[in-house]
Design a protein around this motif. Structure first.
Motif, PDB file in Angstrom:
ATOM      1  N   LEU A 151      76.041 -54.064 -49.999  1.00  0.00           N
ATOM      2  CA  LEU A 151      76.679 -54.213 -51.304  1.00  0.00           C
ATOM      3  C   LEU A 151      75.704 -53.913 -52.436  1.00  0.00           C
ATOM      4  CD1 LEU A 151      78.717 -57.535 -50.971  1.00  0.00           C
ATOM      5  CD2 LEU A 151      79.521 -55.199 -50.805  1.00  0.00           C
ATOM      6  N   ILE A 152      74.432 -54.173 -52.186  1.00  0.00           N
ATOM      7  CA  ILE A 152      73.464 -54.150 -53.274  1.00  0.00           C
ATOM      8  C   ILE A 152      72.737 -52.813 -53.395  1.00  0.00           C
ATOM      9  CG2 ILE A 152      71.227 -55.122 -53.943  1.00  0.00           C
ATOM     10  CD1 ILE A 152      72.344 -57.861 -53.085  1.00  0.00           C
ATOM     11  N   ILE A 153      72.399 -52.200 -52.249  1.00  0.00           N
ATOM     12  CA  ILE A 153      71.610 -50.957 -52.304  1.00  0.00           C
ATOM     13  C   ILE A 153      72.433 -49.837 -52.942  1.00  0.00           C
ATOM     14  CG2 ILE A 153      70.504 -49.158 -50.929  1.00  0.00           C
ATOM     15  CD1 ILE A 153      69.895 -51.363 -48.845  1.00  0.00           C
ATOM     16  N   PRO A 154      71.951 -49.273 -54.031  1.00  0.00           N
ATOM     17  CA  PRO A 154      72.708 -48.193 -54.676  1.00  0.00           C
ATOM     18  C   PRO A 154      72.770 -46.963 -53.783  1.00  0.00           C
ATOM     19  CG  PRO A 154      71.090 -49.130 -56.181  1.00  0.00           C
ATOM     20  CD  PRO A 154      70.765 -49.642 -54.818  1.00  0.00           C
ATOM     21  N   GLU A 155      73.945 -46.349 -53.768  1.00  0.00           N
ATOM     22  CA  GLU A 155      74.186 -45.212 -52.892  1.00  0.00           C
ATOM     23  C   GLU A 155      73.228 -44.047 -53.175  1.00  0.00           C
ATOM     24  OE1 GLU A 155      78.459 -43.784 -51.516  1.00  0.00           O
ATOM     25  OE2 GLU A 155      77.867 -42.884 -53.396  1.00  0.00           O
ATOM     26  N   GLN A 156      72.814 -43.912 -54.441  1.00  0.00           N
ATOM     27  CA  GLN A 156      72.030 -42.748 -54.857  1.00  0.00           C
ATOM     28  C   GLN A 156      70.722 -42.621 -54.066  1.00  0.00           C
ATOM     29  OE1 GLN A 156      73.579 -44.852 -56.896  1.00  0.00           O
ATOM     30  NE2 GLN A 156      75.163 -43.412 -57.467  1.00  0.00           N
ATOM     31  N   VAL A 157      70.171 -43.777 -53.673  1.00  0.00           N
ATOM     32  CA  VAL A 157      68.886 -43.747 -52.998  1.00  0.00           C
ATOM     33  C   VAL A 157      69.025 -43.215 -51.567  1.00  0.00           C
ATOM     34  CG1 VAL A 157      68.749 -46.019 -51.906  1.00  0.00           C
ATOM     35  CG2 VAL A 157      66.757 -45.094 -53.051  1.00  0.00           C
ATOM     36  N   THR A 158      70.258 -43.149 -51.078  1.00  0.00           N
ATOM     37  CA  THR A 158      70.474 -42.740 -49.694  1.00  0.00           C
ATOM     38  C   THR A 158      70.831 -41.260 -49.545  1.00  0.00           C
ATOM     39  OG1 THR A 158      72.828 -43.236 -49.774  1.00  0.00           O
ATOM     40  CG2 THR A 158      71.376 -45.042 -49.144  1.00  0.00           C
ATOM     41  N   PRO A 174      67.645 -44.873 -44.711  1.00  0.00           N
ATOM     42  CA  PRO A 174      67.579 -44.017 -45.911  1.00  0.00           C
ATOM     43  C   PRO A 174      66.847 -44.679 -47.075  1.00  0.00           C
ATOM     44  CG  PRO A 174      69.759 -43.877 -44.982  1.00  0.00           C
ATOM     45  CD  PRO A 174      69.035 -44.946 -44.203  1.00  0.00           C
ATOM     46  N   LEU A 175      67.053 -45.968 -47.252  1.00  0.00           N
ATOM     47  CA  LEU A 175      66.358 -46.665 -48.347  1.00  0.00           C
ATOM     48  C   LEU A 175      64.848 -46.517 -48.197  1.00  0.00           C
ATOM     49  CD1 LEU A 175      66.331 -48.648 -50.770  1.00  0.00           C
ATOM     50  CD2 LEU A 175      66.269 -50.491 -49.088  1.00  0.00           C
ATOM     51  N   GLY A 176      64.346 -46.856 -47.000  1.00  0.00           N
ATOM     52  CA  GLY A 176      62.918 -46.771 -46.774  1.00  0.00           C
ATOM     53  C   GLY A 176      62.420 -45.342 -46.857  1.00  0.00           C
ATOM     54  N   PHE A 177      63.191 -44.430 -46.282  1.00  0.00           N
ATOM     55  CA  PHE A 177      62.750 -43.040 -46.225  1.00  0.00           C
ATOM     56  C   PHE A 177      62.727 -42.402 -47.618  1.00  0.00           C
ATOM     57  CE2 PHE A 177      63.042 -38.567 -44.680  1.00  0.00           C
ATOM     58  CZ  PHE A 177      61.874 -38.600 -43.942  1.00  0.00           C
ATOM     59  N   CYS A 178      63.681 -42.787 -48.445  1.00  0.00           N
ATOM     60  CA  CYS A 178      63.727 -42.236 -49.805  1.00  0.00           C
ATOM     61  C   CYS A 178      62.506 -42.705 -50.589  1.00  0.00           C
ATOM     62  CB  CYS A 178      65.004 -42.672 -50.504  1.00  0.00           C
ATOM     63  SG  CYS A 178      65.200 -41.946 -52.131  1.00  0.00           S
ATOM     64  N   LEU A 224      74.326 -50.810 -36.186  1.00  0.00           N
ATOM     65  CA  LEU A 224      73.695 -49.509 -35.993  1.00  0.00           C
ATOM     66  C   LEU A 224      73.978 -48.587 -37.182  1.00  0.00           C
ATOM     67  CD1 LEU A 224      72.109 -47.959 -33.796  1.00  0.00           C
ATOM     68  CD2 LEU A 224      74.304 -46.960 -33.112  1.00  0.00           C
ATOM     69  N   PHE A 225      75.236 -48.595 -37.596  1.00  0.00           N
ATOM     70  CA  PHE A 225      75.663 -47.751 -38.714  1.00  0.00           C
ATOM     71  C   PHE A 225      74.853 -48.063 -39.975  1.00  0.00           C
ATOM     72  CE2 PHE A 225      78.231 -47.095 -42.500  1.00  0.00           C
ATOM     73  CZ  PHE A 225      78.676 -45.798 -42.342  1.00  0.00           C
ATOM     74  N   ASN A 226      74.760 -49.340 -40.300  1.00  0.00           N
ATOM     75  CA  ASN A 226      74.028 -49.721 -41.510  1.00  0.00           C
ATOM     76  C   ASN A 226      72.535 -49.411 -41.404  1.00  0.00           C
ATOM     77  OD1 ASN A 226      75.963 -50.445 -43.303  1.00  0.00           O
ATOM     78  ND2 ASN A 226      75.378 -52.600 -43.444  1.00  0.00           N
ATOM     79  N   LEU A 227      71.991 -49.530 -40.202  1.00  0.00           N
ATOM     80  CA  LEU A 227      70.586 -49.188 -40.044  1.00  0.00           C
ATOM     81  C   LEU A 227      70.371 -47.696 -40.273  1.00  0.00           C
ATOM     82  CD1 LEU A 227      69.500 -51.375 -36.972  1.00  0.00           C
ATOM     83  CD2 LEU A 227      68.980 -51.740 -39.389  1.00  0.00           C
ATOM     84  N   VAL A 228      71.273 -46.872 -39.699  1.00  0.00           N
ATOM     85  CA  VAL A 228      71.100 -45.425 -39.794  1.00  0.00           C
ATOM     86  C   VAL A 228      71.412 -44.898 -41.187  1.00  0.00           C
ATOM     87  CG1 VAL A 228      71.983 -43.191 -38.991  1.00  0.00           C
ATOM     88  CG2 VAL A 228      71.514 -45.026 -37.349  1.00  0.00           C
ATOM     89  N   PHE A 229      72.498 -45.380 -41.791  1.00  0.00           N
ATOM     90  CA  PHE A 229      72.950 -44.769 -43.042  1.00  0.00           C
ATOM     91  C   PHE A 229      72.566 -45.558 -44.290  1.00  0.00           C
ATOM     92  CE2 PHE A 229      75.901 -42.445 -40.229  1.00  0.00           C
ATOM     93  CZ  PHE A 229      75.561 -41.171 -40.639  1.00  0.00           C
ATOM     94  N   LEU A 230      71.875 -46.681 -44.104  1.00  0.00           N
ATOM     95  CA  LEU A 230      71.549 -47.485 -45.279  1.00  0.00           C
ATOM     96  C   LEU A 230      70.090 -47.915 -45.307  1.00  0.00           C
ATOM     97  CD1 LEU A 230      73.326 -48.566 -47.618  1.00  0.00           C
ATOM     98  CD2 LEU A 230      73.128 -50.776 -46.508  1.00  0.00           C
ATOM     99  N   ILE A 231      69.686 -48.665 -44.279  1.00  0.00           N
ATOM    100  CA  ILE A 231      68.346 -49.253 -44.319  1.00  0.00           C
ATOM    101  C   ILE A 231      67.287 -48.164 -44.145  1.00  0.00           C
ATOM    102  CG2 ILE A 231      66.816 -50.987 -43.306  1.00  0.00           C
ATOM    103  CD1 ILE A 231      69.283 -52.138 -44.678  1.00  0.00           C
ATOM    104  N   ALA A 260      80.946 -39.224 -42.104  1.00  0.00           N
ATOM    105  CA  ALA A 260      79.982 -40.122 -41.452  1.00  0.00           C
ATOM    106  C   ALA A 260      79.473 -41.286 -42.308  1.00  0.00           C
ATOM    107  CB  ALA A 260      78.824 -39.311 -40.883  1.00  0.00           C
ATOM    108  N   PRO A 261      78.880 -41.050 -43.496  1.00  0.00           N
ATOM    109  CA  PRO A 261      78.302 -42.202 -44.203  1.00  0.00           C
ATOM    110  C   PRO A 261      79.344 -43.174 -44.750  1.00  0.00           C
ATOM    111  CG  PRO A 261      77.491 -40.117 -45.085  1.00  0.00           C
ATOM    112  CD  PRO A 261      78.647 -39.801 -44.200  1.00  0.00           C
ATOM    113  N   TYR A 262      80.611 -42.782 -44.704  1.00  0.00           N
ATOM    114  CA  TYR A 262      81.659 -43.633 -45.275  1.00  0.00           C
ATOM    115  C   TYR A 262      82.588 -44.202 -44.204  1.00  0.00           C
ATOM    116  CZ  TYR A 262      79.958 -41.553 -49.524  1.00  0.00           C
ATOM    117  OH  TYR A 262      79.144 -41.149 -50.540  1.00  0.00           O
ATOM    118  N   PHE A 263      82.201 -44.067 -42.961  1.00  0.00           N
ATOM    119  CA  PHE A 263      83.088 -44.478 -41.868  1.00  0.00           C
ATOM    120  C   PHE A 263      83.192 -46.000 -41.761  1.00  0.00           C
ATOM    121  CE2 PHE A 263      84.005 -44.810 -37.163  1.00  0.00           C
ATOM    122  CZ  PHE A 263      85.317 -44.406 -37.287  1.00  0.00           C
TER     123      PHE A 263
END
Lengths: 283, 279
Positions: free
Chosen positions: A120-127, B16-20, B7-14, A149-152
């Protein structure tokens, strides 16, 4: 103030209200009415003065042009596939995770909550850049699965449903366990039927934001035939420009049909949904 | 049941955050197969020597402040208007909501069409009333105010509905009590409704700010950031650097700065939502 005074005040207030309502109604609707109107005009009529809301010589030429110059049917099909798959994924996985969080209360669920809140908190832009690289690694550039994929799945979906599930009284589940329903049985037969308002609101919001998503599909899609509606429209506009604006307005008119129909059919859920989601989160 | 989601959140969120964040400390561009660690050089360049970024940051602030002010003031007024028991009010609410439902790309092309400088409808109306035609999006001074106006037009009804939900929660008892105590309708509104709406208003301000920061399509579709960067925003610059010039390291630094801005707002929003009166 006498009785007449009160009534007079009310009449004046109501009249002012109606003037304002009609005024903004026109401001809100006029650009869209002009868009639809222009879609049915020959280009020589589009810019003539005085303007006409009802085309003097109505034509379908613009629609034919929009349909033949670009694969508009594919834009619609792609958007339909993408948005329906996303809604299905968000609802299905949202319900399962929310069930575990709100009802099963398994050990380690506080870690799971952290993951949901992070979403909820991490802004999408950083991803965007890393997501793009992942999708590229998977060989999904220029494919619909790359768009989806990222919205599944969505942390917001989990959050919303978990909030709602928590309001269901616990005795219901104890009784159903005794009746021998498994976990999926409880979720499918007890929890989901009781959660229809939340599911409907989530489905509609997910669908609309998916249908209107522009940034991500713009990155992933290269071929014309893989474009979703907003990406297709934006490039169609860039190709046709103001000179062929009638074609663009015809494309726009086709494109708003589905969202407008969904909005009008499910208006009640929209308004409720803002009550539920707007006050909580809009992502 | 939760494994796919984790798994999804690790791949598409966590990840990416670190990698960015990591990429923002490198000089990677898409043209080069390798990259080097450069520390905070990208950030230093962004904040101290990239005039376009500084301009974009200023533009974004300008756009957010005025868009938010617009949707809050107009949205509150609209909610009061829609909260009355008038015949046909449902129809008005539906029509008011149309611009919210229609996609930004469509909204952008329609307004560009209306505001076309030579023969667009609005300039024709101006000329017919003996007023001078305007350059609109071709003008450095008019382009951004027009973006703001368009955004208010598109978004106001969304926030009005949130205000409306708040208004409908105002306890009738309090309003009646105020009238028993001799307050007229205006006084009751001023002293009961307005304070009651304060947390909702704060929420709308934060929500609208987050949404306004993220706006991308109209700048991309209508002006491409021009004329002369007059409508260049951080979002558009993020897109240009990362995905047009393929400066992934530099683009990542922009993404991190941008996300920090959003994050501050999101955290404020979380605070408001978890405060007792919204529980």
């Amino acid at each position: 103030m006498g009785k007449l005074g009160v009534r007079t005040t009310r009449i004046i207030l109501n009249s002012v209200s109606y003037v304002l309502l009609v005024g903004w109604g026109l401001v809100a609707a006029m650009p869209l009415v002009w868009m639809v109107s222009s879609a049915f005009k020959y280009s020589r009529e589009i810019y003539t003065w005085p303007p006409s809301i009802i085309p003097r010589q109505p034509t379908f030429d613009n629609f034919v042009a929009a349909w033949t110059k670009v694969p508009f049917d594919w834009f619609l099909i792609n958007s339909a596939i993408v948005s329906l798959v996303e809604v299905t994924g968000v609802l299905a996985f949202g319900a399962m995770v929310a069930y575990v969080l709100a009802i099963r209360r398994v050990p380690g669920r506080s870690l799971l909550w952290v993951l949901v809140l992070a979403g909820l908190i991490i802004p999408e832009q950083v991803t965007y850049i890393p997501r793009f690289m992942i999708v590229k690694q998977l060989g999904w550039i220029n494919t619909l699965q790359g768009v989806v994929a990222p919205y599944f799945m969505s942390s917001f979906g989990v959050f919303l449903l978990a909030q709602f599930f928590q309001t269901i009284p616990g005795e219901l589940f104890d009784a159903s366990r005794i009746d021998g329903l498994g976990e999926f049985g409880i979720l499918l037969r007890i929890v989901l039927p009781l959660s229809q308002p939340a599911l409907a609101a989530l489905a509609i919001f997910t669908w609309l934001s998916s249908w209107n998503n522009f940034f991500w599909p713009l990155l992933v899609v290269i071929n014309e035939s893989k474009r979703t509606v907003p990406v297709g429209l934006a490039s169609f506009f860039q190709e046709e420009g103001v000179a062929n604006i009638g074609h663009v307005m015809a494309g726009n008119t086709i494109a708003i049909l589905a969202p407008l129909a969904v909005f009008i059919l499910f208006q009640r859920h929209f308004v409720q949904g803002i009550g539920v989601t707007g006050l909580k989160e809009v992502f | 049941m939760v494994a796919p989601f984790v798994l999804f959140n690790l791949v598409f969120l966590i990840f990416p955050l670190g990698f960015c964040i990591y990429l923002s400390l490198t000089d990677w561009t898409m043209y080069k197969p390798t990259w080097q660690f450069v520390g905070f050089r990208n950030y230093a360049e962004l904040l101290f020597s990239d005039e376009v970024f500084v301009k974009a940051l200023g533009n974004t602030m300008y756009y957010v402040v005025f868009t938010v002010a617009g949707v809050v003031l107009l949205g509150a007024a609209m909610a009061v208007l829609l909260n009355q028991r008038l015949r046909g009010i449902g129809l008005f609410r539906t029509v008011f909501y149309f611009p919210v439902v229609v996609d930004w790309v469509i909204v952008s092309t329609v307004w560009l069409f209306l505001l076309e400088p030579s023969i667009g409808l609005i300039n024709q109306v101006l000329r017919a009333n003996a007023l001078p035609a305007q350059p609109f999006f071709n003008s450095r001074s008019q382009a951004m105010p027009l973006m703001i106006g368009m955004s208010i037009w598109k978004g106001v009804a969304y926030y009005a509905i949130i205000f409306l939900a708040g208004l409908q929660d105002v306890p009738q008892v309090l309003l009646e009590q105020a009238q028993i105590d001799g307050a007229n309708r205006w006084q009751a509104f001023r002293h009961v409704t307005v304070p009651w709406m304060a947390p909702v208003t704060l929420l709308v301000i934060v929500l609208a700010s987050i949404n306004a920061l993220r706006v991308f399509s109209p700048m991309y579709v209508i002006t491409g950031g021009g004329p002369v960067n007059a409508t260049m925003t951080v979002m558009l610059l993020l897109y240009n650097q990362s995905f047009r010039y393929l400066e992934m390291g530099y683009g990542s630094a922009i993404a991190v700065v941008f996300s920090a801005l959003v994050l501050v707002l999101v955290l404020i929003q979380r605070r408001i939502l978890s405060s007792p009166e919204n529980a």
